[in-house]
Design a protein around this motif. Structure first.
Motif, PDB file in Angstrom:
ATOM      1  N   ASP A   1       0.928  -1.246   0.037  1.00 29.35           N
ATOM      2  CA  ASP A   1      -0.034   0.035  -0.081  1.00 29.35           C
ATOM      3  C   ASP A   1       0.894   1.168   0.017  1.00 29.35           C
ATOM      4  N   LEU A   2       2.136   1.137  -0.519  1.00 28.05           N
ATOM      5  CA  LEU A   2       2.879   2.056  -0.807  1.00 28.05           C
ATOM      6  C   LEU A   2       3.374   2.915   0.626  1.00 28.05           C
ATOM      7  N   GLN A   3       3.550   2.182   1.609  1.00 24.11           N
ATOM      8  CA  GLN A   3       3.909   2.603   2.914  1.00 24.11           C
ATOM      9  C   GLN A   3       5.496   2.419   3.050  1.00 24.11           C
ATOM     10  N   MET A   4       6.139   3.641   3.610  1.00 22.11           N
ATOM     11  CA  MET A   4       7.744   3.251   3.704  1.00 22.11           C
ATOM     12  C   MET A   4       8.053   2.425   4.933  1.00 22.11           C
ATOM     13  N   VAL A   5       8.630   1.502   4.788  1.00 20.08           N
ATOM     14  CA  VAL A   5       8.981   0.422   5.829  1.00 20.08           C
ATOM     15  C   VAL A   5      10.522   0.270   6.046  1.00 20.08           C
ATOM     16  N   THR A   6      10.926   0.254   7.160  1.00 21.91           N
ATOM     17  CA  THR A   6      12.528   0.002   7.681  1.00 21.91           C
ATOM     18  C   THR A   6      12.488  -1.425   8.222  1.00 21.91           C
ATOM     19  N   LEU A   7      13.445  -2.307   7.709  1.00 25.10           N
ATOM     20  CA  LEU A   7      13.303  -3.615   8.206  1.00 25.10           C
ATOM     21  C   LEU A   7      14.865  -3.904   8.682  1.00 25.10           C
ATOM     22  N   THR A   8      15.299  -4.629   9.938  1.00 29.87           N
ATOM     23  CA  THR A   8      16.446  -4.983  10.191  1.00 29.87           C
ATOM     24  C   THR A   8      16.413  -6.327  10.267  1.00 29.87           C
ATOM     25  N   LEU A   9      17.151  -7.199   9.505  1.00 29.70           N
ATOM     26  CA  LEU A   9      17.140  -8.617   9.652  1.00 29.70           C
ATOM     27  C   LEU A   9      18.360  -9.084  10.293  1.00 29.70           C
ATOM     28  N   ARG A  10      18.270  -9.961  11.406  1.00 28.02           N
ATOM     29  CA  ARG A  10      19.437 -10.777  11.752  1.00 28.02           C
ATOM     30  C   ARG A  10      19.639 -11.985  11.342  1.00 28.02           C
ATOM     31  N   VAL A  11      20.835 -12.297  10.521  1.00 21.19           N
ATOM     32  CA  VAL A  11      21.133 -13.520   9.927  1.00 21.19           C
ATOM     33  C   VAL A  11      22.478 -14.161  10.560  1.00 21.19           C
ATOM     34  N   LEU A  12      22.157 -15.572  10.952  1.00 17.53           N
ATOM     35  CA  LEU A  12      23.447 -16.374  11.357  1.00 17.53           C
ATOM     36  C   LEU A  12      23.791 -17.155  10.215  1.00 17.53           C
ATOM     37  N   SER A  13      24.929 -17.289   9.795  1.00 15.00           N
ATOM     38  CA  SER A  13      25.275 -17.825   8.619  1.00 15.00           C
ATOM     39  C   SER A  13      26.900 -18.501   8.648  1.00 15.00           C
ATOM     40  N   ARG A  14      27.000 -19.512   7.858  1.00 15.18           N
ATOM     41  CA  ARG A  14      28.355 -20.222   7.785  1.00 15.18           C
ATOM     42  C   ARG A  14      28.276 -20.488   6.457  1.00 15.18           C
ATOM     43  N   PRO A  15      29.732 -20.937   5.980  1.00 11.90           N
ATOM     44  CA  PRO A  15      29.730 -21.585   4.577  1.00 11.90           C
ATOM     45  C   PRO A  15      29.700 -22.978   4.624  1.00 11.90           C
ATOM     46  N   ASP A  16      29.203 -23.264   3.487  1.00 12.95           N
ATOM     47  CA  ASP A  16      28.892 -24.877   3.339  1.00 12.95           C
ATOM     48  C   ASP A  16      30.371 -25.483   3.157  1.00 12.95           C
ATOM     49  N   ILE A  17      30.934 -26.443   4.015  1.00 13.98           N
ATOM     50  CA  ILE A  17      31.875 -27.073   3.781  1.00 13.98           C
ATOM     51  C   ILE A  17      32.289 -27.835   2.700  1.00 13.98           C
ATOM     52  N   ASP A  18      31.392 -28.386   2.317  1.00 13.53           N
ATOM     53  CA  ASP A  18      31.705 -29.217   0.845  1.00 13.53           C
ATOM     54  C   ASP A  18      31.755 -28.213  -0.177  1.00 13.53           C
ATOM     55  N   LYS A  19      31.300 -27.025  -0.104  1.00 15.39           N
ATOM     56  CA  LYS A  19      31.561 -26.088  -1.270  1.00 15.39           C
ATOM     57  C   LYS A  19      32.414 -25.031  -1.022  1.00 15.39           C
ATOM     58  N   LEU A  20      33.538 -25.258  -0.108  1.00 18.15           N
ATOM     59  CA  LEU A  20      34.707 -24.175   0.307  1.00 18.15           C
ATOM     60  C   LEU A  20      35.561 -23.974  -1.023  1.00 18.15           C
ATOM     61  N   PRO A  21      35.880 -25.163  -1.613  1.00 15.72           N
ATOM     62  CA  PRO A  21      36.773 -24.912  -2.871  1.00 15.72           C
ATOM     63  C   PRO A  21      36.030 -23.934  -3.881  1.00 15.72           C
ATOM     64  N   ARG A  22      34.924 -24.114  -4.175  1.00 15.27           N
ATOM     65  CA  ARG A  22      34.205 -23.377  -5.035  1.00 15.27           C
ATOM     66  C   ARG A  22      34.090 -21.817  -4.641  1.00 15.27           C
ATOM     67  N   ILE A  23      33.768 -21.838  -3.367  1.00 11.64           N
ATOM     68  CA  ILE A  23      33.585 -20.524  -2.496  1.00 11.64           C
ATOM     69  C   ILE A  23      34.837 -19.626  -2.668  1.00 11.64           C
ATOM     70  N   TYR A  24      36.066 -20.363  -2.620  1.00 10.96           N
ATOM     71  CA  TYR A  24      37.355 -19.508  -2.809  1.00 10.96           C
ATOM     72  C   TYR A  24      37.728 -19.211  -4.083  1.00 10.96           C
ATOM     73  N   GLN A  25      37.234 -20.101  -5.112  1.00  7.49           N
ATOM     74  CA  GLN A  25      37.596 -19.786  -6.492  1.00  7.49           C
ATOM     75  C   GLN A  25      36.585 -18.487  -7.114  1.00  7.49           C
ATOM     76  N   SER A  26      35.315 -18.516  -6.312  1.00  8.03           N
ATOM     77  CA  SER A  26      34.569 -17.416  -7.157  1.00  8.03           C
ATOM     78  C   SER A  26      34.283 -16.408  -6.180  1.00  8.03           C
ATOM     79  N   LEU A  27      34.437 -16.493  -4.971  1.00  9.82           N
ATOM     80  CA  LEU A  27      34.101 -15.130  -4.023  1.00  9.82           C
ATOM     81  C   LEU A  27      35.333 -14.796  -3.223  1.00  9.82           C
TER      82      LEU A  27
END
Length: 262
Positions: free
Chosen positions: A71-97
């Motif tokens: 309905d076109l109302q301005m909203v400010t959101l804050t999101l808390r995320v708990l993350s970790r890398p996928d161990i099996d994909k660590l080589p690909r993460i190193y190569q791409s990111l």
């Protein structure tokens, strides 16, 4: 010298992976290895191979964005995320990111998902259906992060605020509702008072009717009885006054309004 060289080569050939870390092996000839090395002590070929350590423990991150609702109302959101890398994909993460994979990925996909989900709900629905909104954000964010080899352990909305205009409108609505409740109470009170007045009038009319009926049937005797009751009430009231004395007479005690002598 040979012994010192041997010790140096032995030390250079050993590396440790601390707890909470994994190692990605880079080889100058074959490139990045396909598997990550677990915790513990491992061997490598000096100069030819190099170990890159990744912290695979859970990291917290806050993602904030300001967007518009359905309905076109301005909203400010804050999101808390708990993350970790996928161990099996660590080589690909190193190569791409690279090493700062979370800095590259999470802010961008977090803002994208938040804007897309919030645009599907009205401002009121964001408050009343907060669990639904949070679950939708979590599902979409898990899917997007999984494409980059990142695992999300928890996603939750920590702050949700609206624009000044919407906040003022909500406050005005609450004031109007309170005024309506107050007016309803005043109306109900007036109705109750009106009903009480009607019941009181009916009782007085019924009492007057009974007195009239008694006068018509008893006649002079009833009037004399009521006169005696009135006289008794007057005597009882005057007897409580210290300035009134009783004087005997041939017809009985007579009340005189004579001040007492002190």
């Amino acid at each position: 010298v040979p012994v010192a060289l041997a010790v140096g080569v032995a030390q250079a050939s050993i590396y440790d992976v601390p707890g909470g870390y994994r190692a990605v092996m880079f080889d100058r000839f074959s490139g990045v290895g396909n598997t990550a090395k677990p915790e513990g002590t491992h061997f490598l070929v000096p100069w030819l191979q190099r170990a890159i350590l990744y912290d695979v423990r859970i990291k917290p991150r806050n993602i904030s964005t300001t967007t518009g609702s359905k309905d076109l109302q301005m909203v400010t959101l804050t999101l808390r995320v708990l993350s970790r890398p996928d161990i099996d994909k660590l080589p690909r993460i190193y190569q791409s990111l690279g090493m700062d994979y979370d800095e590259r990925v999470l802010p961008s996909i977090g803002n994208e998902v938040l804007k897309a989900i919030v645009a599907q709900f009205d401002a009121a629905e964001l408050i009343t259906q907060r669990e639904v909104v949070s679950s939708r954000i979590r599902a979409d964010l898990l899917q997007r992060a999984g494409e980059f080899g990142i695992t999300l352990e928890d996603v939750s909305i920590t702050h949700l605020t609206f624009g000044k205009e919407f906040t003022q409108a909500v406050e005005a609505k609450q004031i109007a509702q309170q005024d309506a409740e107050r007016a309803r109470f005043v109306v109900e009170k007036a109705q109750q008072e009106k009903q009480a007045a009607i019941i009181r009038a009916e009782g007085e009319a019924e009492a007057a009717a009974k007195i009239s009926k008694a006068l018509s049937t008893a006649g002079e005797a009833f009037i004399t009885f009521r006169r005696i009751e009135a006289a008794k009430a007057i005597v009882g009231s005057l007897s409580q006054n210290g300035n009134v004395t009783y004087v005997p007479s041939s017809n009985g005690n007579v009340l005189l309004n004579i001040p007492t002598q002190k």
